[in-house]
Design a protein around this motif. Sequence first.
Motif, PDB file in Angstrom:
ATOM      1  N   TRP A  74       1.326  -0.743   0.046  1.00 54.59           N
ATOM      2  CA  TRP A  74       0.118  -0.046   0.050  1.00 54.59           C
ATOM      3  C   TRP A  74       0.954   1.403   0.325  1.00 54.59           C
ATOM      4  CZ3 TRP A  74      -4.734  -0.111  -1.326  1.00 54.59           C
ATOM      5  CH2 TRP A  74      -5.149  -1.793  -1.049  1.00 54.59           C
ATOM      6  N   ARG A  75       2.328   1.070   0.387  1.00 51.45           N
ATOM      7  CA  ARG A  75       3.234   1.921   0.121  1.00 51.45           C
ATOM      8  C   ARG A  75       3.575   2.307  -1.106  1.00 51.45           C
ATOM      9  NH1 ARG A  75       8.300   0.471   3.848  1.00 51.45           N
ATOM     10  NH2 ARG A  75       8.596  -0.215   2.449  1.00 51.45           N
ATOM     11  N   TYR A  76       3.811   1.468  -1.971  1.00 48.40           N
ATOM     12  CA  TYR A  76       4.462   2.107  -2.961  1.00 48.40           C
ATOM     13  C   TYR A  76       3.236   1.979  -3.999  1.00 48.40           C
ATOM     14  CZ  TYR A  76       8.258  -0.447  -2.867  1.00 48.40           C
ATOM     15  OH  TYR A  76      10.016  -1.093  -2.222  1.00 48.40           O
ATOM     16  N   LEU A  99       7.866  10.777  -5.436  1.00 49.31           N
ATOM     17  CA  LEU A  99       9.323  10.152  -6.060  1.00 49.31           C
ATOM     18  C   LEU A  99      10.610   9.834  -5.037  1.00 49.31           C
ATOM     19  CD1 LEU A  99       9.498   9.505  -8.856  1.00 49.31           C
ATOM     20  CD2 LEU A  99      10.236  12.055  -9.151  1.00 49.31           C
ATOM     21  N   ILE A 100      10.726  10.768  -4.107  1.00 47.92           N
ATOM     22  CA  ILE A 100      11.812  10.821  -3.871  1.00 47.92           C
ATOM     23  C   ILE A 100      11.773   9.679  -3.119  1.00 47.92           C
ATOM     24  CG2 ILE A 100      13.131  12.764  -1.364  1.00 47.92           C
ATOM     25  CD1 ILE A 100      11.976  15.076  -3.342  1.00 47.92           C
ATOM     26  N   TRP A 101      10.689   9.095  -1.952  1.00 51.09           N
ATOM     27  CA  TRP A 101      10.404   8.742  -1.366  1.00 51.09           C
ATOM     28  C   TRP A 101      10.485   7.013  -1.839  1.00 51.09           C
ATOM     29  CZ3 TRP A 101       4.884   7.408   1.607  1.00 51.09           C
ATOM     30  CH2 TRP A 101       5.195   6.269   2.539  1.00 51.09           C
ATOM     31  N   LEU A 102       9.961   7.375  -2.784  1.00 48.90           N
ATOM     32  CA  LEU A 102      10.228   5.782  -3.433  1.00 48.90           C
ATOM     33  C   LEU A 102      11.931   5.093  -4.491  1.00 48.90           C
ATOM     34  CD1 LEU A 102       9.107   3.574  -5.353  1.00 48.90           C
ATOM     35  CD2 LEU A 102       8.533   5.006  -7.155  1.00 48.90           C
ATOM     36  N   GLY A 103      12.256   6.168  -4.392  1.00 50.78           N
ATOM     37  CA  GLY A 103      13.871   6.278  -4.417  1.00 50.78           C
ATOM     38  C   GLY A 103      14.117   5.892  -3.609  1.00 50.78           C
ATOM     39  N   ALA A 104      14.222   6.723  -2.189  1.00 47.09           N
ATOM     40  CA  ALA A 104      14.619   5.131  -0.618  1.00 47.09           C
ATOM     41  C   ALA A 104      14.426   4.390  -0.660  1.00 47.09           C
ATOM     42  CB  ALA A 104      14.670   6.293   0.546  1.00 47.09           C
ATOM     43  N   TYR A 105      12.989   3.859  -0.928  1.00 49.50           N
ATOM     44  CA  TYR A 105      12.391   2.447  -0.585  1.00 49.50           C
ATOM     45  C   TYR A 105      13.004   0.906  -1.698  1.00 49.50           C
ATOM     46  CZ  TYR A 105      10.474   4.241   3.504  1.00 49.50           C
ATOM     47  OH  TYR A 105       9.707   4.363   4.827  1.00 49.50           O
ATOM     48  N   TYR A 106      12.672   2.094  -2.884  1.00 45.25           N
ATOM     49  CA  TYR A 106      13.076   1.581  -4.561  1.00 45.25           C
ATOM     50  C   TYR A 106      13.814  -0.514  -4.166  1.00 45.25           C
ATOM     51  CZ  TYR A 106      11.338   0.244  -8.884  1.00 45.25           C
ATOM     52  OH  TYR A 106      11.265   0.528 -10.294  1.00 45.25           O
ATOM     53  N   GLN A 107      15.195   0.499  -3.130  1.00 44.18           N
ATOM     54  CA  GLN A 107      16.335  -1.188  -3.357  1.00 44.18           C
ATOM     55  C   GLN A 107      15.281  -1.976  -2.214  1.00 44.18           C
ATOM     56  OE1 GLN A 107      18.963  -0.438  -4.481  1.00 44.18           O
ATOM     57  NE2 GLN A 107      18.528   1.448  -5.508  1.00 44.18           N
TER      58      GLN A 107
END
Length: 350
Positions: A117-119, A288-296
């Motif tokens: 749900w975060r994504y 977008l910034i938050w997604l970049g942090a969690y995308y790994q």
Amino acid sequence: MILTATSQQNPYGRVRRDYDEPAAVEPMPSETKKEILKVSGVIGLCLLAFLLLQVGYSYLLAFLGIARTEHYNLSCVIQVVYSILVVMLPFVFGSMAIRKLQKRSPDYLRLNKPTSWRYFGMAIAISFMALILLNYLSGALTLFLSRHGITFDAAPDFGVPKNVSGYFFLLLADVLVPALAEEYVCRGVILQSLRKYGDSAAIFISALFFALMHGNMSQAPFAFFLGIVIGRMVVLTESLWTGIAIHVVNNLYAVVMLILNQTVSTVVLTAVMIILDTLIIIAGLIALIWLGAYYQELGPDKLYSPGGRLPAGRRYYRHLAELYTLISPPTLAAVVYFLVKLFGSIHTGG
């Protein structure tokens, strides 16, 4: 040197191998090429059926004497039926055939809840930001071309309803039902069927057909780039409901702007747009910034990309998948027809 390998089963039933060193380019098996042609052939037949049903539906409405009805609610009902019978129905049968061809499970269209749900929240915010930016870019391009004597056929709209029931039917006809039908077709049947041959190719092809099916140049470029964004977010969350939610937001925004444009002054409309669009862009940038942090968390292979560990091999495999999808005779015939129709919607002022 002997290369060691480990195998990992991915959600699509394929085995992904991770090697100690980059493997050579993996060629596309001839069986895969044949399967792509068959799957694409089914998709092409669905597109041709969609085109034939368009014509048949128009003749039926003319025969019934309601092709140009002035009854607002009836015109909305006509559009709802169009979305279900003309847009969606051919692909319902197509998905059955593709599922049998690919030996897929009944839930392969990803009508499940998002894996995160975060994504999902990030996807909505990012896509809404992309929608706003694409709106401005599309408007600027249209204005530039019109100043040079190039115009497009206007996209159809329902106008503003005059009563409460009209708003209800407007939401059904222009917001909810088209979002369900078009996402089922493009991010459901087309995208999910082609993901077996690579996510990037599937996203591109589904966005291309999404654009072509709109049938006019005033919408097609916008729909293509928005289709790329929606497709990526559906893959990210592994749920078709993400695409449906984004599409509903897109349609609802367009309807709200249409109503405001015809009911309030230009000053009020401009103020509302500036405030709303600024908030949407800020929220999208944060997501977008938050997604970049969690995308790994998704690991090194964020998209399924067959063709080997080398980027050149994956690109080659992707382009082959796109090529074999587009050269299937039914699909090629549909694409040619769509392109002729698109170019027919372009007008020059001499």
